[in-house]
Design a protein around this motif. Structure first.
Motif: not given
Ligand SMILES: Nc1ncnc2c1ncn2[C@@H]1O[C@H](COP(=O)(O)OP(=O)(O)OP(=O)(O)O)[C@@H](O)[C@H]1O
Ligand SMILES: [Mg+2]
Lengths: 250, 260
Positions: A89, A124, A129, A137, A140
């Motif tokens: 991430t 995280d 992903p 997601q 991010a």
């Protein structure tokens, strides 16, 4: 306030039409967006919103019309997160910093800071992903678009996978970005209430071929928009025949 | 390193494999009881012979020769197959044109290549190396080509939007994608190379494990034959499960299917 001091930065779209093969996807689209402005693009699925945004970003080649962009840096957020599956991430968020040759430590610090503001947590950052939820997601991906501090943001349904609480938090973040740095945002959404809460102008599109059928300017300054005002204004918009037709409510 | 940290758990998961190997031994033993020592010696006899072969240094020598050949052919096929595969993947025409050629190469029985290699190179090192190369090549080639063909516009858009410089788009975006296809192909090719090299040696050379197998066959020495077979299979299993599988896991952690 700072009007006329310098040439206003803007994105100008004039008389843009687009076809995919024999399909007319966009017809005669014109719009302009200035520094400090948020424009929301709403319309039914398949009416060409994403295509228009991609044209603005220069990812899809322009066929007809003119688009000029005088902003210094433009950032794009895809409708799907499109994170790189083999990067964690943090590295995903930092990718555009890496492209600018920002040193690893510095780019990780920046990415981490922004990721945390997006409601991601330390654990995280090391995940890939596929180990993140859809909403994570998306956050991010939003962080990845914001990390370069662009002055024009093109966002394709940035909040669609988030719950109400996160949404309102990220709205705050977006508004902050805007006020602080006078960034401009062109944002696609399916959520009329979201559009009402966040934008200076709502552009309503209709399909076949995709065109802008209405422009609703909202004059009330963003910080003064309370829930009440948002509900009422949204309700009023929903009553207009154009909105009803565009969303197939009649 | 993470690889080492995971090792105990990984070895533990090997118990299933070990028990199935033991079951195989039991069946082998049973076969010995039915058919007698000449047809199928006991596992014990085979392992004793193997022990002697190792003690005398004979096993090391031959395994080293065989391993060197297999590895040479494998490396050659990796280099040529990957390069040509990527090149073919970049062009629609090239990949269409290469399809029938690949089908022919895959369909061609390795024994035919061995005979050809013997005619071309004689009983030299080149015969088994060439055979390994030609048998592994299509596997690597197809993996590389598919990896390149499946590069999609989404990845290209990504690289465009974030203005990744060319080298970075290649290293960070395209290469990992291609590699996720090539690497499994490399592993299959490595397994293939090991099988092919023994077969080629049996027919084409006077040293190496394959040749040793040929000798023990002509002496009707079934115990030695089984010993050589065991050594080849054991080496393959060791390379596969102690080296390749952990590397594969580490590299492909980001894959949904690769995660536990
Ligand atoms: N690359 C493409 N090739 C051919 N047709 C396309 C392509 N991209 C989009 N289209 C077509 O263009 C039309 C508009 O697509 P677009 O993605 O812009 O819709 P949208 O308004 O973003 O829809 P949604 O709200 O569902 O995301 C659709 O009919 C779609 O099939
Ligand atoms: Mg869309």
């Amino acid at each position: 306030m700072i009007k006329n001091t310098a040439k206003q930065k803007s994105l100008e779209v004039s008389q843009v039409s687009h076809t995919f093969g024999l399909d007319d996807v966009l017809e005669d689209i014109s719009l302009s967006i200035h520094a400090g402005q948020i424009i929301a693009l709403v319309g039914p699925s398949g009416c060409g919103k994403t295509t228009l945004l991609r044209l603005c970003a220069g990812i899809t080649d322009l066929v007809e019309g003119k688009i000029s962009n005088s902003f210094d840096s433009t950032s794009f957020m895809f409708q799907q997160p499109r994170l790189l599956p083999w990067k964690n991430t943090l590295d995903n968020i930092a990718i555009s910093l890496k492209a600018r040759r920002v040193a690893r430590q510095q780019r990780e610090a920046l990415a981490r800071k922004l990721g945390l503001r997006m409601g991601l947590v330390e654990e995280d950052f090391k995940k890939f992903p596929h180990e993140l939820s859809g909403g994570m997601q998306q956050r991010a991906a939003l962080a990845r678009a914001l990390v370069l501090e662009p002055d024009l943001l093109l966002l394709d349904e940035p909040f669609s996978a988030l719950d109400v609480g996160l949404k309102s938090e990220l709205y705050g973040l977006l508004v902050e970005q805007l006020v602080h740095r006078r960034a401009a945002v062109l944002m696609i959404t399916h959520d009329l209430m979201e559009a009402t809460r966040l934008s200076d102008v709502i552009l309503l599109m209709e399909a076949d071929p995709g065109r802008i059928v209405q422009r609703y300017p909202l004059d009330k300054p963003l910080p003064e928009r309370d829930d009440n005002w948002v509900y009422q204004t949204t309700a009023k918009l929903m009553q207009t025949p154009e909105v009803q037709e565009s969303f197939g409510l009649v | 390193m993470k690889l080492l940290r995971d090792l105990p758990a990984y070895l533990w998961s090997g118990w299933g494999a070990i028990s199935s190997l033991l079951l195989l031994m039991a069946v082998w033993e049973w076969g010995n009881q039915i058919y007698g020592d000449l047809v199928l010696p006991t596992p014990l006899a085979a392992f004793q012979t193997l022990g002697q072969l190792f003690a005398s240094g004979e096993a090391w020598t031959q395994l080293l020769i065989t391993g060197r050949r297999a590895f040479a052919g494998f490396l050659f096929s990796v280099a040529v197959g990957s390069t040509l595969g990527i090149a073919a993947g970049l062009s629609m025409t090239a990949s269409m044109m290469s399809r029938p050629i690949v089908t022919v190469l895959v369909g061609m029985p390795p024994i035919a290549w061995i005979v050809l290699a013997l005619l071309w190179f004689g009983a030299t090192d080149m015969a088994p190396i060439f055979t390994v190369f030609i048998a592994c090549f299509p596997i690597v080639f197809v993996g590389a080509m598919q990896g390149t063909r499946t590069l999609d516009n989404q990845l290209k858009d990504m690289a465009n939007v974030f203005k990744l410089p060319k080298w970075m788009a290649f290293i960070d975006v395209y290469l990992p994608h291609i590699f996720s296809y090539i690497f499994p192909a490399w592993i299959s090719a490595l397994g293939m190379s090991w099988k092919i090299v023994v077969m080629a040696e049996l027919l084409a050379t006077s040293d190496g494990v394959g040749a040793a197998l040929a000798v023990s066959r002509s002496h009707l020495d079934t115990a030695a034959t089984m010993a050589w077979i065991v050594s080849v299979v054991a080496l393959l299993l060791m390379v596969e499960y102690l080296l390749l599988e952990p590397i594969k896991r580490e590299i492909e952690k980001w894959r949904e299917t690769g995660s536990d």
